[in-house]
Design a protein around this motif. Structure first.
Motif, PDB file in Angstrom:
ATOM      1  N   MET A  22     -10.241  12.963  11.846  1.00  0.00           N
ATOM      2  CA  MET A  22     -10.620  13.018  13.235  1.00  0.00           C
ATOM      3  C   MET A  22     -11.595  11.888  13.513  1.00  0.00           C
ATOM      4  SD  MET A  22     -12.986  13.926  15.722  1.00  0.00           S
ATOM      5  CE  MET A  22     -14.269  14.332  14.606  1.00  0.00           C
ATOM      6  N   THR A  23     -11.375  11.219  14.600  1.00  0.00           N
ATOM      7  CA  THR A  23     -12.288  10.166  15.020  1.00  0.00           C
ATOM      8  C   THR A  23     -12.553  10.305  16.509  1.00  0.00           C
ATOM      9  OG1 THR A  23     -10.504   8.628  15.515  1.00  0.00           O
ATOM     10  CG2 THR A  23     -11.436   8.519  13.310  1.00  0.00           C
ATOM     11  N   TYR A  24     -13.634   9.709  16.921  1.00  0.00           N
ATOM     12  CA  TYR A  24     -13.917   9.597  18.350  1.00  0.00           C
ATOM     13  C   TYR A  24     -13.404   8.235  18.745  1.00  0.00           C
ATOM     14  CZ  TYR A  24     -16.494  13.870  18.807  1.00  0.00           C
ATOM     15  OH  TYR A  24     -16.813  15.189  18.883  1.00  0.00           O
ATOM     16  N   TYR A  25     -12.403   8.224  19.631  1.00  0.00           N
ATOM     17  CA  TYR A  25     -11.707   6.969  19.868  1.00  0.00           C
ATOM     18  C   TYR A  25     -12.388   6.070  20.874  1.00  0.00           C
ATOM     19  CZ  TYR A  25      -9.400   7.931  24.344  1.00  0.00           C
ATOM     20  OH  TYR A  25      -9.134   8.163  25.658  1.00  0.00           O
ATOM     21  N   ASN A  26     -13.344   6.562  21.631  1.00  0.00           N
ATOM     22  CA  ASN A  26     -14.058   5.636  22.493  1.00  0.00           C
ATOM     23  C   ASN A  26     -15.408   6.195  22.906  1.00  0.00           C
ATOM     24  OD1 ASN A  26     -13.590   7.432  24.565  1.00  0.00           O
ATOM     25  ND2 ASN A  26     -12.277   6.100  25.728  1.00  0.00           N
ATOM     26  N   LEU A  27     -16.248   5.328  23.309  1.00  0.00           N
ATOM     27  CA  LEU A  27     -17.530   5.670  23.907  1.00  0.00           C
ATOM     28  C   LEU A  27     -17.548   4.845  25.176  1.00  0.00           C
ATOM     29  CD1 LEU A  27     -20.066   7.346  23.398  1.00  0.00           C
ATOM     30  CD2 LEU A  27     -21.050   5.388  22.243  1.00  0.00           C
ATOM     31  N   ARG A  28     -17.283   5.517  26.290  1.00  0.00           N
ATOM     32  CA  ARG A  28     -17.106   4.763  27.527  1.00  0.00           C
ATOM     33  C   ARG A  28     -18.106   5.217  28.577  1.00  0.00           C
ATOM     34  NH1 ARG A  28     -11.553   7.693  29.411  1.00  0.00           N
ATOM     35  NH2 ARG A  28     -12.550   9.618  30.063  1.00  0.00           N
ATOM     36  N   LEU A  29     -18.415   4.306  29.443  1.00  0.00           N
ATOM     37  CA  LEU A  29     -19.303   4.584  30.558  1.00  0.00           C
ATOM     38  C   LEU A  29     -18.590   5.516  31.523  1.00  0.00           C
ATOM     39  CD1 LEU A  29     -22.112   3.755  31.583  1.00  0.00           C
ATOM     40  CD2 LEU A  29     -21.004   1.898  32.834  1.00  0.00           C
ATOM     41  N   CYS A  30     -19.244   6.580  31.907  1.00  0.00           N
ATOM     42  CA  CYS A  30     -18.653   7.538  32.845  1.00  0.00           C
ATOM     43  C   CYS A  30     -18.605   6.946  34.242  1.00  0.00           C
ATOM     44  CB  CYS A  30     -19.458   8.834  32.860  1.00  0.00           C
ATOM     45  SG  CYS A  30     -19.210   9.793  31.371  1.00  0.00           S
ATOM     46  N   ALA A  31     -17.811   7.543  35.085  1.00  0.00           N
ATOM     47  CA  ALA A  31     -17.598   7.050  36.442  1.00  0.00           C
ATOM     48  C   ALA A  31     -18.901   6.892  37.211  1.00  0.00           C
ATOM     49  CB  ALA A  31     -16.644   7.966  37.191  1.00  0.00           C
ATOM     50  N   GLY A  32     -19.836   7.813  37.025  1.00  0.00           N
ATOM     51  CA  GLY A  32     -21.112   7.729  37.731  1.00  0.00           C
ATOM     52  C   GLY A  32     -22.055   6.696  37.153  1.00  0.00           C
ATOM     53  N   ARG A  33     -21.666   6.109  36.034  1.00  0.00           N
ATOM     54  CA  ARG A  33     -22.418   5.061  35.353  1.00  0.00           C
ATOM     55  C   ARG A  33     -23.803   5.500  34.866  1.00  0.00           C
ATOM     56  NH1 ARG A  33     -19.251   1.028  35.128  1.00  0.00           N
ATOM     57  NH2 ARG A  33     -18.029   0.192  36.802  1.00  0.00           N
ATOM     58  N   GLY A  34     -24.010   6.798  34.760  1.00  0.00           N
ATOM     59  CA  GLY A  34     -25.294   7.300  34.283  1.00  0.00           C
ATOM     60  C   GLY A  34     -25.213   7.873  32.889  1.00  0.00           C
ATOM     61  N   ALA A  35     -24.018   7.784  32.267  1.00  0.00           N
ATOM     62  CA  ALA A  35     -23.837   8.379  30.950  1.00  0.00           C
ATOM     63  C   ALA A  35     -22.626   7.757  30.258  1.00  0.00           C
ATOM     64  CB  ALA A  35     -23.641   9.884  31.075  1.00  0.00           C
ATOM     65  N   PHE A  36     -22.585   7.950  28.941  1.00  0.00           N
ATOM     66  CA  PHE A  36     -21.436   7.552  28.138  1.00  0.00           C
ATOM     67  C   PHE A  36     -20.751   8.807  27.628  1.00  0.00           C
ATOM     68  CE2 PHE A  36     -23.926   3.743  28.137  1.00  0.00           C
ATOM     69  CZ  PHE A  36     -22.996   2.725  28.142  1.00  0.00           C
ATOM     70  N   GLU A  37     -19.437   8.740  27.491  1.00  0.00           N
ATOM     71  CA  GLU A  37     -18.654   9.874  27.020  1.00  0.00           C
ATOM     72  C   GLU A  37     -17.897   9.475  25.766  1.00  0.00           C
ATOM     73  OE1 GLU A  37     -15.264  10.991  29.474  1.00  0.00           O
ATOM     74  OE2 GLU A  37     -15.781  13.089  29.120  1.00  0.00           O
ATOM     75  N   ALA A  38     -17.978  10.335  24.744  1.00  0.00           N
ATOM     76  CA  ALA A  38     -17.201  10.158  23.522  1.00  0.00           C
ATOM     77  C   ALA A  38     -16.133  11.247  23.515  1.00  0.00           C
ATOM     78  CB  ALA A  38     -18.093  10.274  22.292  1.00  0.00           C
ATOM     79  N   ILE A  39     -14.887  10.830  23.270  1.00  0.00           N
ATOM     80  CA  ILE A  39     -13.759  11.751  23.320  1.00  0.00           C
ATOM     81  C   ILE A  39     -13.082  11.790  21.951  1.00  0.00           C
ATOM     82  CG2 ILE A  39     -11.561  12.266  24.440  1.00  0.00           C
ATOM     83  CD1 ILE A  39     -12.617  10.581  26.822  1.00  0.00           C
TER      84      ILE A  39
END
Length: 100
Positions: free
Chosen positions: A1-18
């Motif tokens: 299992m890996t986290y495939y990205n760390l991306r800036l959320c739409a509101g630009r106030g946080a990053f999301e790892a999926i």
């Protein structure tokens, strides 16, 4: 299992790892491990909100939301979270990719 990205959320106030594939996280176990390290945690039943210097939210499906504006800081906090709660969120050696 890996986290495939760390991306800036739409509101630009946080990053999301999926995670890929999706996980089924034992939030009780994650909460106990964080609290054992002295990390304040709010248990909202379907997610946890931890204070790791910044607010970090862990969902039952393994998604992690890190409230900060800096990608390097988000990666550091994600790695700290993984190290603290491993193996619940995968190996701390697995780095999430950059923004997508």
């Amino acid at each position: 299992m890996t986290y495939y990205n760390l991306r800036l959320c739409a509101g630009r106030g946080a990053f999301e790892a999926i995670p890929r594939p999706r996980l089924e996280v034992d939030l009780g176990q994650v909460r106990r491990r964080l609290e054992a390290k002295g990390v304040p945690v709010v248990d909202a039943r379907v997610l946890l909100i931890a204070q790791l210097g910044q607010e970090v939210t862990v969902s039952r499906d393994g998604r992690v939301l890190i409230k900060c504006h800096d990608l390097d800081e988000a990666r550091r906090l994600f790695h700290e979270l993984q190290s603290t709660v491993a193996p619940a969120l995968g190996s701390p050696d697995a780095e999430p990719a950059g923004p997508s």
